[in-house]
Design a protein around this motif. Structure first.
Motif, PDB file in Angstrom:
ATOM      1  N   ALA A 103       2.180 -34.350 -25.256  1.00 24.68           N
ATOM      2  CA  ALA A 103       1.732 -34.917 -24.040  1.00 24.68           C
ATOM      3  C   ALA A 103       0.091 -35.118 -24.169  1.00 24.68           C
ATOM      4  O   ALA A 103      -0.396 -34.196 -24.782  1.00 24.68           O
ATOM      5  CB  ALA A 103       2.222 -34.016 -22.820  1.00 24.68           C
ATOM      6  N   PRO A 104      -0.331 -35.974 -23.496  1.00 18.43           N
ATOM      7  CA  PRO A 104      -1.927 -36.026 -23.588  1.00 18.43           C
ATOM      8  C   PRO A 104      -2.685 -34.880 -22.849  1.00 18.43           C
ATOM      9  O   PRO A 104      -2.262 -33.941 -22.072  1.00 18.43           O
ATOM     10  CB  PRO A 104      -2.259 -37.232 -22.580  1.00 18.43           C
ATOM     11  CG  PRO A 104      -1.093 -37.592 -21.786  1.00 18.43           C
ATOM     12  CD  PRO A 104       0.123 -37.104 -22.501  1.00 18.43           C
ATOM     13  N   LEU A 105      -3.805 -34.783 -23.460  1.00 21.65           N
ATOM     14  CA  LEU A 105      -4.688 -33.888 -22.902  1.00 21.65           C
ATOM     15  C   LEU A 105      -5.941 -34.447 -22.185  1.00 21.65           C
ATOM     16  O   LEU A 105      -7.005 -34.828 -22.904  1.00 21.65           O
ATOM     17  CB  LEU A 105      -5.117 -32.491 -23.986  1.00 21.65           C
ATOM     18  CG  LEU A 105      -4.087 -31.671 -24.107  1.00 21.65           C
ATOM     19  CD1 LEU A 105      -4.372 -31.069 -25.643  1.00 21.65           C
ATOM     20  CD2 LEU A 105      -4.226 -30.453 -23.130  1.00 21.65           C
ATOM     21  N   PRO A 106      -5.816 -34.878 -21.006  1.00 25.70           N
ATOM     22  CA  PRO A 106      -7.142 -35.906 -20.456  1.00 25.70           C
ATOM     23  C   PRO A 106      -8.449 -35.222 -20.480  1.00 25.70           C
ATOM     24  O   PRO A 106      -8.424 -33.811 -20.194  1.00 25.70           O
ATOM     25  CB  PRO A 106      -6.692 -36.226 -19.005  1.00 25.70           C
ATOM     26  CG  PRO A 106      -5.156 -35.944 -19.188  1.00 25.70           C
ATOM     27  CD  PRO A 106      -4.913 -34.744 -19.692  1.00 25.70           C
ATOM     28  N   ALA A 107      -9.569 -35.539 -20.766  1.00 25.77           N
ATOM     29  CA  ALA A 107     -10.693 -35.160 -20.434  1.00 25.77           C
ATOM     30  C   ALA A 107     -11.007 -34.601 -19.207  1.00 25.77           C
ATOM     31  O   ALA A 107     -10.561 -35.355 -18.029  1.00 25.77           O
ATOM     32  CB  ALA A 107     -11.881 -36.059 -20.882  1.00 25.77           C
ATOM     33  N   ARG A 108     -11.730 -33.354 -18.849  1.00 29.22           N
ATOM     34  CA  ARG A 108     -11.741 -33.002 -17.600  1.00 29.22           C
ATOM     35  C   ARG A 108     -13.103 -32.025 -17.621  1.00 29.22           C
ATOM     36  O   ARG A 108     -13.379 -31.652 -18.836  1.00 29.22           O
ATOM     37  CB  ARG A 108     -10.621 -32.283 -16.954  1.00 29.22           C
ATOM     38  CG  ARG A 108     -10.126 -31.204 -17.517  1.00 29.22           C
ATOM     39  CD  ARG A 108      -8.895 -30.591 -17.080  1.00 29.22           C
ATOM     40  NE  ARG A 108      -8.732 -29.001 -17.410  1.00 29.22           N
ATOM     41  CZ  ARG A 108      -7.637 -28.320 -17.291  1.00 29.22           C
ATOM     42  NH1 ARG A 108      -6.540 -28.997 -16.820  1.00 29.22           N
ATOM     43  NH2 ARG A 108      -7.617 -27.021 -17.592  1.00 29.22           N
ATOM     44  N   GLU A 109     -13.559 -31.716 -16.433  1.00 30.13           N
ATOM     45  CA  GLU A 109     -14.665 -30.619 -16.639  1.00 30.13           C
ATOM     46  C   GLU A 109     -14.272 -29.166 -16.787  1.00 30.13           C
ATOM     47  O   GLU A 109     -15.060 -28.405 -17.550  1.00 30.13           O
ATOM     48  CB  GLU A 109     -15.319 -30.630 -15.312  1.00 30.13           C
ATOM     49  CG  GLU A 109     -16.435 -31.835 -15.167  1.00 30.13           C
ATOM     50  CD  GLU A 109     -16.926 -31.824 -13.953  1.00 30.13           C
ATOM     51  OE1 GLU A 109     -17.572 -30.969 -13.318  1.00 30.13           O
ATOM     52  OE2 GLU A 109     -17.746 -32.967 -13.669  1.00 30.13           O
ATOM     53  N   MET A 203     -11.598 -25.779 -29.891  1.00 27.99           N
ATOM     54  CA  MET A 203     -11.715 -27.089 -30.520  1.00 27.99           C
ATOM     55  C   MET A 203     -11.527 -28.249 -29.508  1.00 27.99           C
ATOM     56  O   MET A 203     -12.472 -29.048 -29.058  1.00 27.99           O
ATOM     57  CB  MET A 203     -11.081 -27.449 -31.914  1.00 27.99           C
ATOM     58  CG  MET A 203     -11.110 -28.715 -32.455  1.00 27.99           C
ATOM     59  SD  MET A 203      -9.853 -30.031 -31.805  1.00 27.99           S
ATOM     60  CE  MET A 203     -10.585 -31.418 -32.326  1.00 27.99           C
ATOM     61  N   ILE A 204     -10.442 -28.019 -28.792  1.00 24.57           N
ATOM     62  CA  ILE A 204     -10.061 -29.096 -27.860  1.00 24.57           C
ATOM     63  C   ILE A 204     -11.020 -29.134 -26.609  1.00 24.57           C
ATOM     64  O   ILE A 204     -11.773 -30.165 -26.294  1.00 24.57           O
ATOM     65  CB  ILE A 204      -8.603 -28.950 -27.324  1.00 24.57           C
ATOM     66  CG1 ILE A 204      -7.627 -29.272 -28.504  1.00 24.57           C
ATOM     67  CG2 ILE A 204      -8.600 -29.572 -25.885  1.00 24.57           C
ATOM     68  CD1 ILE A 204      -6.224 -28.652 -27.974  1.00 24.57           C
ATOM     69  N   GLY A 212     -16.697 -36.466 -24.060  1.00 24.05           N
ATOM     70  CA  GLY A 212     -16.077 -36.740 -23.052  1.00 24.05           C
ATOM     71  C   GLY A 212     -14.794 -37.490 -22.973  1.00 24.05           C
ATOM     72  O   GLY A 212     -14.386 -38.313 -22.263  1.00 24.05           O
ATOM     73  N   GLU A 213     -13.953 -37.517 -24.290  1.00 19.54           N
ATOM     74  CA  GLU A 213     -12.835 -37.841 -24.485  1.00 19.54           C
ATOM     75  C   GLU A 213     -11.703 -36.825 -24.596  1.00 19.54           C
ATOM     76  O   GLU A 213     -11.754 -35.735 -25.182  1.00 19.54           O
ATOM     77  CB  GLU A 213     -12.765 -38.595 -25.584  1.00 19.54           C
ATOM     78  CG  GLU A 213     -13.903 -39.902 -25.644  1.00 19.54           C
ATOM     79  CD  GLU A 213     -13.934 -40.670 -27.014  1.00 19.54           C
ATOM     80  OE1 GLU A 213     -13.414 -40.239 -27.879  1.00 19.54           O
ATOM     81  OE2 GLU A 213     -14.671 -41.604 -27.060  1.00 19.54           O
ATOM     82  N   GLY A 214     -10.238 -37.166 -24.129  1.00 17.15           N
ATOM     83  CA  GLY A 214      -9.208 -36.525 -24.203  1.00 17.15           C
ATOM     84  C   GLY A 214      -8.587 -36.577 -25.560  1.00 17.15           C
ATOM     85  O   GLY A 214      -9.028 -37.269 -26.581  1.00 17.15           O
ATOM     86  N   PHE A 215      -7.369 -36.115 -25.641  1.00 18.13           N
ATOM     87  CA  PHE A 215      -6.313 -36.348 -26.705  1.00 18.13           C
ATOM     88  C   PHE A 215      -5.276 -36.898 -26.392  1.00 18.13           C
ATOM     89  O   PHE A 215      -4.470 -36.879 -25.169  1.00 18.13           O
ATOM     90  CB  PHE A 215      -6.026 -34.910 -27.334  1.00 18.13           C
ATOM     91  CG  PHE A 215      -7.211 -34.103 -27.789  1.00 18.13           C
ATOM     92  CD1 PHE A 215      -7.560 -33.987 -29.084  1.00 18.13           C
ATOM     93  CD2 PHE A 215      -8.004 -33.338 -26.845  1.00 18.13           C
ATOM     94  CE1 PHE A 215      -8.581 -33.501 -29.780  1.00 18.13           C
ATOM     95  CE2 PHE A 215      -9.409 -32.770 -27.274  1.00 18.13           C
ATOM     96  CZ  PHE A 215      -9.484 -32.792 -28.677  1.00 18.13           C
ATOM     97  N   ALA A 216      -4.590 -37.777 -27.135  1.00 17.79           N
ATOM     98  CA  ALA A 216      -3.457 -38.675 -26.874  1.00 17.79           C
ATOM     99  C   ALA A 216      -2.197 -37.861 -27.306  1.00 17.79           C
ATOM    100  O   ALA A 216      -2.061 -37.136 -28.542  1.00 17.79           O
ATOM    101  CB  ALA A 216      -3.459 -40.016 -27.600  1.00 17.79           C
ATOM    102  N   ALA A 217      -0.955 -38.029 -26.683  1.00 15.11           N
ATOM    103  CA  ALA A 217       0.218 -37.402 -27.081  1.00 15.11           C
ATOM    104  C   ALA A 217       0.492 -38.440 -28.575  1.00 15.11           C
ATOM    105  O   ALA A 217       0.152 -39.460 -28.919  1.00 15.11           O
ATOM    106  CB  ALA A 217       1.243 -38.157 -26.377  1.00 15.11           C
ATOM    107  N   GLY A 218       1.068 -37.351 -29.557  1.00  9.94           N
ATOM    108  CA  GLY A 218       1.281 -37.975 -30.808  1.00  9.94           C
ATOM    109  C   GLY A 218       0.044 -37.571 -31.992  1.00  9.94           C
ATOM    110  O   GLY A 218       0.503 -37.675 -32.892  1.00  9.94           O
TER     111      GLY A 218
END
Length: 253
Positions: A103-109, A203-204, A212-218
């Protein structure tokens, strides 16, 4: 020298130093002074080399946030991997554990907690990272130039895996790396950076803060060597087993 010129010049030299190009010395004429510029050079090189497929942690020192670089689809394989020696200047192997995000890890504060990251990890895998470098002086490379050079990344082989659970099994995982059936590296836990799950979370959060960018599923994230590196030579077959997690094989042609 303008920063943009430094980034373009350094990236061009590194790209030219990939085989069949010749290795280079760390450039004394380019004043690389901060991680942000090193990451910018790294990103320019990665964009020219291939398609992003994940991340690797590297230059890991206990108590510090690990640095990172891109994994690329064109330089990654699933087990059993087959690589050609002439694609690299040198081939060294690192036994690692990697995660695949489900699942994604969207960018957030707010920083992500371990439990939140673990809930988004689909599986945990044995993995081999191939270490190479574009520098003649490796392993004696200034840290910022090593970062610019993708943390000495060569290639990546993802092995079989297991459900991730809470990622607790990463800390004390037992492993054995063999070359042609002879044990080259083995141990249990004692990752030089500490708990790999904690390194993953650090690291994440650092990349989200920095870019300012998140991580995508996969996406795949591999968490660094458990026990240094071992040289591999043409014709050899490597096999890495992480007990209860998975195994991965590589043949160097």
């Amino acid at each position: 020298m303008p920063r943009s010129t430094l980034i373009e010049t350094a990236a061009g030299r590194l790209l030219a130093a990939y085989p069949p190009g010749a290795m280079i010395a760390p450039p004394a004429d380019l004043p690389l002074k901060d991680p942000e510029t090193a990451y910018a050079i790294q990103a320019r090189v990665s964009a020219a080399l291939g398609t992003p497929s994940g991340w690797k942690l590297g230059d890991i020192r206990k108590g510090e946030v690990p640095r990172y670089s891109r994994l690329l689809a064109e330089w990654s394989q699933a087990t059993p991997g087959r690589l050609a020696q002439d694609a690299f200047h040198r081939v060294y192997l690192e036994p690692e554990l990697a995660v695949v995000l489900g699942a994604p890890l969207p960018a957030r504060e707010a920083p992500y907690a371990l439990a939140e990251v673990a809930a988004r990890v689909a599986s945990l895998h044995a993995a081999i990272e191939v270490v190479d470098s574009r520098f003649t002086t490796w392993p004696e490379v200034p840290p910022l130039w090593q970062l610019a050079d993708g943390l000495s990344h060569g290639a990546f082989v993802l092995g079989s895996g297991a459900p991730a659970g809470d990622l607790a099994q990463m800390q004390d995982a037992a492993y054995r790396l063999t070359l042609d059936g002879e044990v080259a590296l083995s141990g249990r836990g004692e990752h030089p950076g500490g708990d790999p799950a904690e390194l993953l979370v650090a690291m994440i959060n650092d990349r989200i803060r920095r870019d300012g960018e998140g991580f995508a599923a996969g996406e795949v994230i591999t968490t660094g060597t458990f026990d240094g590196v071992v040289a591999m030579h043409v014709g050899q077959r490597a096999r890495l087993d992480f007990a209860g997690i998975g195994e991965v094989e590589l043949h160097l042609e």
